[in-house]
Design a protein around this motif. Structure first.
Motif, mmCIF file in Angstrom:
data_model
loop_
_atom_site.group_PDB
_atom_site.id
_atom_site.type_symbol
_atom_site.label_atom_id
_atom_site.label_comp_id
_atom_site.label_asym_id
_atom_site.label_seq_id
_atom_site.Cartn_x
_atom_site.Cartn_y
_atom_site.Cartn_z
ATOM 1 N N MET A 79 -17.308 7.619 18.067
ATOM 2 C CA MET A 79 -17.437 6.592 19.095
ATOM 3 C C MET A 79 -16.380 5.540 18.799
ATOM 4 O O MET A 79 -16.030 5.318 17.633
ATOM 5 C CB MET A 79 -18.828 5.964 19.090
ATOM 6 C CG MET A 79 -19.027 4.893 20.165
ATOM 7 S SD MET A 79 -20.720 4.234 20.227
ATOM 8 C CE MET A 79 -21.555 5.633 20.967
ATOM 9 N N GLN A 109 -16.894 10.181 26.110
ATOM 10 C CA GLN A 109 -17.724 9.743 27.229
ATOM 11 C C GLN A 109 -18.324 8.359 27.016
ATOM 12 O O GLN A 109 -18.673 7.688 27.988
ATOM 13 C CB GLN A 109 -18.860 10.747 27.464
ATOM 14 C CG GLN A 109 -18.410 12.084 28.025
ATOM 15 C CD GLN A 109 -19.600 12.991 28.320
ATOM 16 O OE1 GLN A 109 -20.422 13.266 27.447
ATOM 17 N NE2 GLN A 109 -19.692 13.445 29.555
ATOM 18 N N TYR A 110 -18.464 7.956 25.759
ATOM 19 C CA TYR A 110 -19.139 6.697 25.468
ATOM 20 C C TYR A 110 -18.325 5.842 24.494
ATOM 21 O O TYR A 110 -17.621 6.359 23.630
ATOM 22 C CB TYR A 110 -20.526 6.949 24.869
ATOM 23 C CG TYR A 110 -21.396 7.842 25.721
ATOM 24 C CD1 TYR A 110 -22.012 7.350 26.869
ATOM 25 C CD2 TYR A 110 -21.588 9.179 25.382
ATOM 26 C CE1 TYR A 110 -22.800 8.174 27.664
ATOM 27 C CE2 TYR A 110 -22.376 10.011 26.163
ATOM 28 C CZ TYR A 110 -22.975 9.502 27.310
ATOM 29 O OH TYR A 110 -23.742 10.315 28.091
ATOM 30 N N THR A 112 -18.096 1.365 22.930
ATOM 31 C CA THR A 112 -18.655 0.016 22.893
ATOM 32 C C THR A 112 -17.543 -1.009 23.042
ATOM 33 O O THR A 112 -16.497 -0.896 22.396
ATOM 34 C CB THR A 112 -19.404 -0.237 21.571
ATOM 35 O OG1 THR A 112 -20.556 0.615 21.511
ATOM 36 C CG2 THR A 112 -19.865 -1.690 21.466
ATOM 37 N N LYS A 128 -21.869 -0.256 32.937
ATOM 38 C CA LYS A 128 -23.096 0.537 33.068
ATOM 39 C C LYS A 128 -22.834 1.865 33.755
ATOM 40 O O LYS A 128 -23.441 2.892 33.413
ATOM 41 C CB LYS A 128 -24.143 -0.265 33.841
ATOM 42 C CG LYS A 128 -25.505 0.415 33.925
ATOM 43 C CD LYS A 128 -26.519 -0.478 34.613
ATOM 44 C CE LYS A 128 -27.891 0.195 34.672
ATOM 45 N NZ LYS A 128 -28.900 -0.680 35.342
ATOM 46 N N GLY A 131 -20.526 4.545 31.053
ATOM 47 C CA GLY A 131 -20.834 4.878 29.666
ATOM 48 C C GLY A 131 -20.313 3.906 28.633
ATOM 49 O O GLY A 131 -20.070 4.290 27.487
ATOM 50 N N ILE A 132 -20.138 2.647 29.041
ATOM 51 C CA ILE A 132 -19.631 1.641 28.109
ATOM 52 C C ILE A 132 -20.764 0.703 27.701
ATOM 53 O O ILE A 132 -21.415 0.090 28.556
ATOM 54 C CB ILE A 132 -18.481 0.828 28.735
ATOM 55 C CG1 ILE A 132 -17.317 1.753 29.092
ATOM 56 C CG2 ILE A 132 -18.014 -0.266 27.775
ATOM 57 C CD1 ILE A 132 -16.195 1.058 29.845
ATOM 58 N N ASN A 133 -20.998 0.607 26.420
ATOM 59 C CA ASN A 133 -21.999 -0.308 25.875
ATOM 60 C C ASN A 133 -21.356 -1.687 25.749
ATOM 61 O O ASN A 133 -20.569 -1.932 24.836
ATOM 62 C CB ASN A 133 -22.476 0.200 24.514
ATOM 63 C CG ASN A 133 -23.423 -0.767 23.829
ATOM 64 O OD1 ASN A 133 -24.124 -1.542 24.476
ATOM 65 N ND2 ASN A 133 -23.439 -0.730 22.503
#
Length: 209
Positions: A79, A109-110, A112, A128, A131-133
């Motif tokens: 990540m 895909q994800y 932060t 949202k 796939g971004i925190n």
């Protein structure tokens, strides 16, 4: 008083001879105001590392839009984390779109996106949906609050390490020095390697970030 804080008080004199802002002894939004961008990145790396993942980062230079890599034994792919140490300016959708491009370039895909500031509403909607925190100042403080008291003190020690108030040159990875234009004007932080490498990176002290 914690041992690290006692040691730190001996390091609070900068090149200008002025004392830096006294370090906080507990977590609050003021911590993010006190520290410079490199300490913020180091803080985020330590915070995520406390979750049991292996972390990698680099102190300066081109990073391809990735400040921190997180590796978990439970996931075949890493990540990525991008950090923005802004004090007042909110992170907008443009920054999130650029980060989304970095995710795609790394076939991920994800990811932060962490900031010491806030996000605009459209940036949160984009995060949202893609796939971004999105972790803003309040979110980071909540996450820090889930750590043990010992871990929280360790995070404070990372945040306030060394000359935590002096910006780090993004090109050279060294602490910058306060400069005052001979002809007057706004004081700025300049790279101390200017005489050696002609690094011209500077940060004006009056900034909306």
């Amino acid at each position: 008083m914690a041992g690290w804080l006692s040691t730190l008080k001996k390091e609070l004199t900068g090149e200008t001879g002025e004392a830096a802002h006294a370090p906080q002894q507990a977590w609050s939004p003021q911590v993010f105001e006190d520290i410079e961008w490199r300490r913020f990145e180091a803080l985020c790396e330590t915070l995520f590392g406390q979750a049991g993942v292996r972390t990698e980062s680099q102190s300066h230079g081109a990073d391809g839009g990735v400040d921190i890599w997180l590796y978990s034994a439970h996931s075949p792919k890493p990540m990525i984390v991008q950090c923005k140490h802004w004090r007042r300016k909110p992170v907008g959708v443009q920054q999130l779109r650029e980060f989304f491009g970095v995710l795609k370039a790394n076939d991920l895909q994800y990811g932060t996106f962490a900031t010491s500031s806030t996000f605009t509403d459209d940036a949160l909607v984009f995060a949202k949906a893609n796939g971004i925190n999105a972790q803003d100042r309040s979110g980071l403080l909540r996450l820090i609050g889930t750590r043990t008291a010992e871990q929280q003190q360790a995070l404070l020690a990372v945040a306030y390490e060394g000359e935590y108030w002096k910006p780090t040159c993004v090109n050279c990875g060294v602490k910058m020095a306060e400069r005052k234009p001979k002809e007057g004007g706004t004081p700025f932080w300049g790279c101390v390697n200017y005489g050696k490498t002609r690094c011209r990176f500077k940060l004006y002290m009056a900034s909306d970030r």
